[in-house]
Design a protein around this motif. Structure first.
Motif, PDB file in Angstrom:
ATOM      1  N   GLU A   1       0.847  -1.178   0.000  1.00  0.00           N
ATOM      2  CA  GLU A   1       0.000   0.000   0.000  1.00  0.00           C
ATOM      3  C   GLU A   1       0.891   1.239   0.000  1.00  0.00           C
ATOM      4  O   GLU A   1       2.108   1.154   0.057  1.00  0.00           O
ATOM      5  CB  GLU A   1      -0.918  -0.021   1.220  1.00  0.00           C
ATOM      6  CG  GLU A   1      -1.905  -1.182   1.202  1.00  0.00           C
ATOM      7  CD  GLU A   1      -2.864  -1.159   2.365  1.00  0.00           C
ATOM      8  OE1 GLU A   1      -2.628  -0.389   3.313  1.00  0.00           O
ATOM      9  OE2 GLU A   1      -3.841  -1.918   2.324  1.00  0.00           O
ATOM     10  N   GLN A   2       0.324   2.402  -0.068  1.00  0.00           N
ATOM     11  CA  GLN A   2       1.105   3.632  -0.214  1.00  0.00           C
ATOM     12  C   GLN A   2       2.015   3.864   0.983  1.00  0.00           C
ATOM     13  O   GLN A   2       1.625   3.708   2.139  1.00  0.00           O
ATOM     14  CB  GLN A   2       0.162   4.818  -0.374  1.00  0.00           C
ATOM     15  CG  GLN A   2       0.882   6.161  -0.515  1.00  0.00           C
ATOM     16  CD  GLN A   2      -0.086   7.296  -0.790  1.00  0.00           C
ATOM     17  OE1 GLN A   2      -0.867   7.230  -1.718  1.00  0.00           O
ATOM     18  NE2 GLN A   2      -0.043   8.327   0.047  1.00  0.00           N
TER      19      GLN A   2
ATOM     20  N   THR B   1       6.926   8.898  -2.793  1.00  0.00           N
ATOM     21  CA  THR B   1       5.734   8.142  -2.434  1.00  0.00           C
ATOM     22  C   THR B   1       5.551   6.981  -3.403  1.00  0.00           C
ATOM     23  O   THR B   1       5.525   7.172  -4.625  1.00  0.00           O
ATOM     24  CB  THR B   1       4.488   9.039  -2.452  1.00  0.00           C
ATOM     25  OG1 THR B   1       4.657  10.097  -1.499  1.00  0.00           O
ATOM     26  CG2 THR B   1       3.240   8.237  -2.097  1.00  0.00           C
TER      27      THR B   1
ATOM     28  N   THR C   1       3.226   3.619  -4.419  1.00  0.00           N
ATOM     29  CA  THR C   1       1.878   3.072  -4.287  1.00  0.00           C
ATOM     30  C   THR C   1       1.735   1.851  -5.181  1.00  0.00           C
ATOM     31  O   THR C   1       2.104   1.890  -6.359  1.00  0.00           O
ATOM     32  CB  THR C   1       0.822   4.122  -4.679  1.00  0.00           C
ATOM     33  OG1 THR C   1       1.005   5.297  -3.882  1.00  0.00           O
ATOM     34  CG2 THR C   1      -0.579   3.567  -4.453  1.00  0.00           C
TER      35      THR C   1
END
Length: 751
Positions: free
Chosen positions: A626-627, A635, A637
């Motif tokens: 998940e992120q 970031t 994702t």
């Protein structure tokens, strides 16, 4: 293009299904008209038929290991679907074991894998103990999914159970000699002796010496390889109410570290970044203009004089007492001592840009007390467990040695880091199988664990000075001390249904957690050292499966679908430094959660005739982070978990026949892996494309003699264990190459 390539590889492998097999593990039961072979497993710490255990299990027998010329634990992945085991940083370092997407790729010798390795019931401890030679082995079991209630912490991904051949009440033995390609030499001696009606002794000796299948073009440096010597002495005593099994082991491995390849990413013509196609063609150079000049995948060109030296001894003591007809008490003691020095060259060239040594000494002591009982068809296990392990690391990483006195002194330091890590753990556990009716059974389990990790990390830097740029001066860098405390509860709940044909259907919920600790590896700043401790991770698993006993037709099946919720995941991050002249950041942090789902199906064919066949399919369509945000603020994702293929298919075919007075058997097996990434960044360079490894053997038995011709990686398929990103630092990727084709012949005399 990659999808088309994967599709063709998959189709080509599936065409082999009619010819595919290995005897991966299922129990065979007694039919109405013949006695079928029954395979026992110890997945619940008691002997059971595999078809009666509601856990996904792969069983690997002694003959399978021998016929396939399996050398050590890193080669077990080819027998089991959705299992991958890689040499993480060349042979002799902690392997990367991955089951259903759960694993750890960190090469740090102090870390613990989320997949446990147990030899004769004793936990191996930290990941450095998880590479072991497999000689005189009775069986291996690969358990998938969390095994926390019976096997404790650090089994969130599963467990591998190795059972050595135990002494028997008979007098016999064998001696074996083997030769093979790349200077493969092996000698084994096994002797079993009945001392009395109640006592037996077994001695097993193993010697092997070989060169790696990758070879060095730099003629000034010797060809790299290992010499390994192993010894084991086992004793078994059986009296009316008392059983005593004890074992002493010793290993010494010496040689040169397997050299790494250099994957350059810079165009030699104009210094611009190469395209992926150009990189794969091998014509690019690193930041210093190096290219090995060969288009042979297995060729490297390295100043490789880095030594590997491992010494290990271990003691196992198992004492069982039959209290009465319903209860048995057991005490299991394990002790081990491991010392290892592993030199490395991480620039993969003739220059001295990134070299060092991983030094390690570990001592561990474990005790387990179990009380096991049965009443009618109910089974109960109660126990207590204790572990203490001390780890001392003496490591160094010498950076840009050839540029000392030329570049800024801060860039050309020899980074020395010494860590002392002391782990103390204890646990209480209970496990039970309740027979609710002739068809229905309920399995329950709970375990409470408490663990403390104390660490003391000391680092110094050797930097050049004008008067002595090569010798330099050593200065203090940082010292960090601390403690990581974890406790938690693991649970298991399963429901079994057995129909009138003895087919087993089950649902299993299990959870577990992997310990926190201190990742005292290469750290660029004192601030990173202060933040290098990490917390535990948790995994909750749901599994629905079925198992069929062998039918009269000779066919049998088993399968499972699973869903994992993986929280506070410990992620090893090899991140480029903000300064392109500095080495990358290497951290292990709790940064992400993942969801994993997949399925497995095994089909096997064992008729009364000479043919044996097996096919296992593993499918993991969903295995993404998940992120989360990495240390540089990027970031990420839905990135795919490292070392997690979408498809994994393995199988084999075996045939036996008689030729005059000689009993013959032959077999072929394969293991297909679809493409996967080596890190969490989904970097196409740090990835492995689809590949299939084929093995084959033919065996002839005549009276007391046996001859076996075997081949591993028959088609010399190119693949890598790991590609490590040093692009911002050296303009290249380290390439830890896999094992090329090796062919051998061994002859055994039984007495």
């Amino acid at each position: 293009m990659r999808y088309k390539k994967m599709t063709w590889q998959l189709k080509r492998t599936l065409l082999c299904i009619p010819f595919a097999c290995t005897t991966v593990a299922q129990a065979q039961q007694t039919s109405a008209d013949e006695q079928m072979e029954v395979i026992e497993v110890y997945a619940q710490k008691r002997a059971q038929q595999a078809s009666e255990v509601g856990v996904s299990i792969t069983y690997i027998g002694e003959q399978q290991l021998t016929d396939a010329a399996i050398k050590d634990t890193t080669e077990l992945g080819r027998f089991s679907a959705n299992v991958k085991i890689s040499q993480n940083a060349a042979e002799g370092t902690p392997p990367a074991i991955n089951i259903r997407g759960v694993g750890l790729i960190d090469y740090n010798t102090a870390n613990t894998s989320p997949v446990g390795l147990y030899v004769d019931g004793v936990n191996s401890g930290s990941a450095s103990h998880q590479i072991a030679n497999l000689y005189d082995i009775q069986q291996v079991e690969v358990l998938k999914g969390p095994q926390g209630t019976l096997f404790g912490r650090n089994t969130t991904g599963g467990a591998i159970l190795v059972r050595t051949a135990r002494p028997e009440f008979d007098n016999y033995g064998y001696v074996k000699g083997a030769i093979g390609s790349d200077d493969w030499r092996q000698a084994q001696l096994v002797g079993n002796m009945q001392v009395s009606e109640q006592q037996a002794l077994r001695v097993a000796l193993n010697h092997q010496k070989y060169d790696y299948t990758s070879y060095n073009l730099a003629q000034a440096y010797p060809e790299a390889g290992l010499e390994q010597n192993d010894a084991r002495v086992s004793y078994l005593g059986q009296w009316q109410q008392l059983n005593w099994f004890t074992k002493v082991e010793y290993s010494r491995w010496q040689g040169l570290t397997q050299p790494v390849g250099n994957i350059g990413i810079i165009s030699p013509s104009d210094g611009s970044p190469c395209t992926l196609a150009q990189i794969n063609q091998g014509g690019c150079v690193d930041a210093f203009g190096f290219n090995d000049g060969s288009d042979d995948f297995w060729a490297v060109k390295v100043n490789n004089n880095n030594a590997h030296d491992t010494t290990r001894w271990g003691l196992t003591n198992e004492l069982g007492w039959q209290v009465n007809t319903h209860w048995q008490a057991l005490w299991l003691l394990g002790m081990s001592d491991l010392e290892r020095d592993h030199g490395f060259n991480c620039d993969g060239s003739l220059a001295r840009l990134c070299e060092g040594n991983l030094g390690l000494q570990t001592r561990s002591l474990s005790n387990e007390l179990r009380l096991q009982g049965h009443y009618q068809q109910h089974h109960i296990t109660l126990g207590a467990y204790q572990l203490s392990e001390q780890i001392e690391q003496l490591n160094n990483n010498d950076l840009l040695r050839d540029f000392r006195g030329i570049l800024d002194p801060s860039l050309t330091a020899n980074f020395l880091y010494d860590n002392e890590i002391d782990t103390r753990s204890w646990a209480l556990f209970a496990h039970a199988q309740w027979q609710l009716s002739p068809r229905w059974a309920l399995v329950t389990g709970v375990r409470y664990s408490d663990e403390t990790v104390e660490y003391d990390s000391l680092s110094t830097l050797n930097v050049p000075i004008a008067a002595d740029p090569q010798g330099g001066i050593t200065i203090d860098y940082y010292q960090v001390s601390g403690q990581q405390d974890d406790d938690g509860v693991s649970t298991e709940l399963a429901l079994h249904y057995t129909d009138s044909r003895d087919n087993l259907y089950y649902y299993r919920y299990s959870d577990g957690h992997k310990s926190g600790g201190y990742n005292g590896g290469f750290l660029s700043t004192p601030e990173q050292a202060q933040q290098a401790n990490y917390g535990p991770e948790q995994l909750s698993a749901h599994e629905i499966g079925f198992k069929t006993p062998l039918m009269r037709s000779g066919f049998g099946f088993d399968g499972a679908i699973f869903y994992y919720q993986y929280d506070d995941q410990q992620v090893f991050m090899n991140q480029a430094s903000a300064n392109p002249q500095q080495p990358p950041l290497q951290l292990l942090e709790n940064v992400a959660s993942s969801r994993i789902s997949g399925a497995e199906l095994a089909m096997y064919y064992r008729p009364k005739g000479p043919w044996r066949a097996h096919l296992a399919l593993g499918y993991i369509p969903n295995a993404e982070f998940e992120q989360y945000t990495d240390p540089l603020g990027n970031t990420l994702t839905d990135h795919r978990l490292p070392f997690t293929s979408k498809w994994n298919i393995n199988g084999a075919l075996a045939y036996s026949w008689a030729w005059t007075n000689v009993d013959m058997r032959a077999g072929v097996s394969f293991d297909f892996q679809s493409d996967y990434y080596f890190d969490q960044n989904e970097n196409p360079i740090a990835s492995q494309g689809d590949y299939t490894l084929w093995d084959a053997h033919i065996v002839a038995d005549y009276q007391q003699w046996q001859a076996r011709l075997w081949a591993k990686n028959v088609f010399d398929t190119h693949y890598s264990h790991l590609k490590f990103d040093l692009s911002e630092f050296l303009g290249m990727y380290e390439d830890f190459k896999g094992e090329g084709r090796r062919v051998g012949l061994d002859v055994t005399f039984h007495f």
